[in-house]
Design a protein around this motif. Structure first.
Motif, PDB file in Angstrom:
ATOM      1  N   SER A  71      -5.289   6.227   7.598  1.00 15.06           N
ATOM      2  CA  SER A  71      -4.849   4.945   8.150  1.00 15.06           C
ATOM      3  C   SER A  71      -5.349   3.860   7.209  1.00 15.06           C
ATOM      4  O   SER A  71      -6.427   3.980   6.626  1.00 15.06           O
ATOM      5  CB  SER A  71      -5.397   4.742   9.560  1.00 15.06           C
ATOM      6  N   ARG A  72      -4.563   2.793   7.049  1.00 18.62           N
ATOM      7  CA  ARG A  72      -4.869   1.769   6.060  1.00 18.62           C
ATOM      8  C   ARG A  72      -4.852   0.379   6.675  1.00 18.62           C
ATOM      9  O   ARG A  72      -4.140   0.125   7.654  1.00 18.62           O
ATOM     10  CB  ARG A  72      -3.864   1.836   4.901  1.00 18.62           C
ATOM     11  N   GLU A 114       1.028  12.452   0.603  1.00 15.29           N
ATOM     12  CA  GLU A 114       1.496  12.013   1.927  1.00 15.29           C
ATOM     13  C   GLU A 114       3.025  12.033   1.999  1.00 15.29           C
ATOM     14  O   GLU A 114       3.603  12.456   3.000  1.00 15.29           O
ATOM     15  CB  GLU A 114       0.978  10.602   2.218  1.00 15.29           C
ATOM     16  N   SER A 115       3.663  11.586   0.913  1.00 10.82           N
ATOM     17  CA  SER A 115       5.122  11.559   0.884  1.00 10.82           C
ATOM     18  C   SER A 115       5.706  12.966   0.963  1.00 10.82           C
ATOM     19  O   SER A 115       6.668  13.215   1.696  1.00 10.82           O
ATOM     20  CB  SER A 115       5.596  10.854  -0.394  1.00 10.82           C
ATOM     21  N   THR A 153      -6.402  10.098   9.453  1.00  9.93           N
ATOM     22  CA  THR A 153      -5.587  10.160  10.656  1.00  9.93           C
ATOM     23  C   THR A 153      -5.755  11.539  11.306  1.00  9.93           C
ATOM     24  O   THR A 153      -6.385  12.434  10.731  1.00  9.93           O
ATOM     25  CB  THR A 153      -4.109   9.951  10.315  1.00  9.93           C
ATOM     26  N   GLU A 210       1.038  10.486   7.261  1.00 11.57           N
ATOM     27  CA  GLU A 210      -0.022   9.674   6.672  1.00 11.57           C
ATOM     28  C   GLU A 210      -1.351  10.411   6.819  1.00 11.57           C
ATOM     29  O   GLU A 210      -1.745  10.775   7.930  1.00 11.57           O
ATOM     30  CB  GLU A 210      -0.100   8.316   7.367  1.00 11.57           C
ATOM     31  N   ILE A 269      -0.998   9.163  -2.203  1.00 10.24           N
ATOM     32  CA  ILE A 269       0.256   8.645  -1.647  1.00 10.24           C
ATOM     33  C   ILE A 269       1.397   9.635  -1.877  1.00 10.24           C
ATOM     34  O   ILE A 269       2.224   9.879  -0.985  1.00 10.24           O
ATOM     35  CB  ILE A 269       0.584   7.275  -2.275  1.00 10.24           C
ATOM     36  N   ILE A 286      -7.945   2.028   2.466  1.00 11.36           N
ATOM     37  CA  ILE A 286      -7.939   3.129   3.419  1.00 11.36           C
ATOM     38  C   ILE A 286      -9.155   3.010   4.332  1.00 11.36           C
ATOM     39  O   ILE A 286     -10.238   2.627   3.894  1.00 11.36           O
ATOM     40  CB  ILE A 286      -7.893   4.504   2.714  1.00 11.36           C
TER      41      ILE A 286
END
Length: 316
Positions: A50-51, A41-42, A60, A47, A38, A56
């Motif tokens: 995909s969740r 990703e930030s 993507t 992303e 996470i 998860i």
């Protein structure tokens, strides 16, 4: 961004998005893996997965590109370590070889013995498995090289070189009805119960294809991965064995008679495989040269460095 995040992402994908399994493999906690992904990703602003809720589901489109870059970065980090190892301890370290049972049992003993004689400070680890497992071990860099007759050439991320060709033998106990035959036919073999390898192993596909092309239905009564197991059941009279020739020795297998079957099932090819882009220790080309004189050390070194095209240089 840091290497821990990259390793967590890579291992999560390797473990088919099972973060618990990824955490176990990396000796950390599942929440730690999830948090690191996470945070990555930030930092990237996209992303990666995909969740559905907290679960998860898949990579993507940008996640696929991120993973590709992460794989390259981690591979180059590993290459840097190998450069250091090679120059700090040029003739020492560990060589991990993945091979099928037939290769490990019948082809590699002399090779490993001679390699150890020349490189006594190098420890050899041998991983055995099916052809698919051999390919996977090389892809995941758990093995420096793999040796098998199937699957390796089907992986675009593996560099494969031909080692040697071989044929199947029809193996029967002494006194069997086929013992006096000088040249077998498929129609003749189809009248006997057969003992041979399981469908993805040791040229079995070619055996099935030959019978299918001749519109014959073979009576396969036993399948196995292990050539020694097959020979045991042939000795017991269960059926005619269709076995790789390197597994048969007139001196060792005195209770058996072997008949050539290459004209029926074609020549098989054993290959050695390396992960593309991975820098190999200096003793790896020596090992491949010992496997086959068709793989001279200098040409293998140049091929691994990308200076030569292996498909053009090595042929059988």
């Amino acid at each position: 961004m840091n290497l821990h995040q990259f390793r967590f992402l890579q291992e999560a994908v390797r473990r088919k998005l099972n973060l618990t399994e990824a955490a176990r493999a990396l000796h950390t906690s599942q929440p730690g893996v999830s948090k690191a992904i996470i945070e990555l990703e930030s930092e990237l602003g996209v992303e990666i997965f995909s969740r559905h809720g907290k679960r998860i589901r898949k990579l993507t489109e940008p996640g696929v590109e991120v993973l590709r870059s992460v794989d390259i970065i981690l591979r180059e980090v590993a290459n840097l370590k190998r450069i250091g190892q090679d120059y700090a301890a040029r003739d020492a370290g560990q060589l991990t070889v993945a091979a099928t049972h037939t290769q490990a049992r019948y082809k590699l003993p002399w090779v490993i013995a001679e390699f150890r004689r020349r490189m006594p400070a190098v420890q050899v680890q041998l991983l055995q498995g099916t052809p698919d497992q051999v390919a996977q071990a090389v892809r995941e860099e758990r093995a420096d090289l793999g040796l098998a007759s199937e699957s390796l050439q089907d992986s675009p991320d593996l560099l494969t070189l031909p080692c040697y060709s071989w044929q199947h033998l029809a193996v029967v106990p002494h006194g069997h009805a086929l013992c006096d035959r000088t040249e077998l036919t498929l129609a003749e073999l189809a009248t006997f119960p057969l003992v041979t390898y399981e469908p993805t192993f040791a040229g079995r596909r070619q055996i099935d294809a030959a019978f299918a092309h001749a519109n014959l239905q073979p009576q396969i009564v036993l399948e196995a991965l292990d050539s020694d197991v097959l020979k045991t059941y042939v000795e017991l009279g269960l059926g005619v064995g269709l076995i790789a020739e390197m597994a048969i020795s007139a001196e060792r297998d005195t209770a058996l008679r072997a008949l050539p079957a290459g004209h029926l099932f074609g020549q098989q090819l054993t290959r050695v495989a390396f992960k593309r882009g991975v820098l190999q220790r200096s003793f790896v080309p020596l090992f491949t040269e010992l496997i086959s004189p068709r793989l001279p050390r200098k040409l293998v070194e140049q091929t691994l460095r990308g200076e030569l095209d292996g498909q053009d240089v090595f042929s059988i």
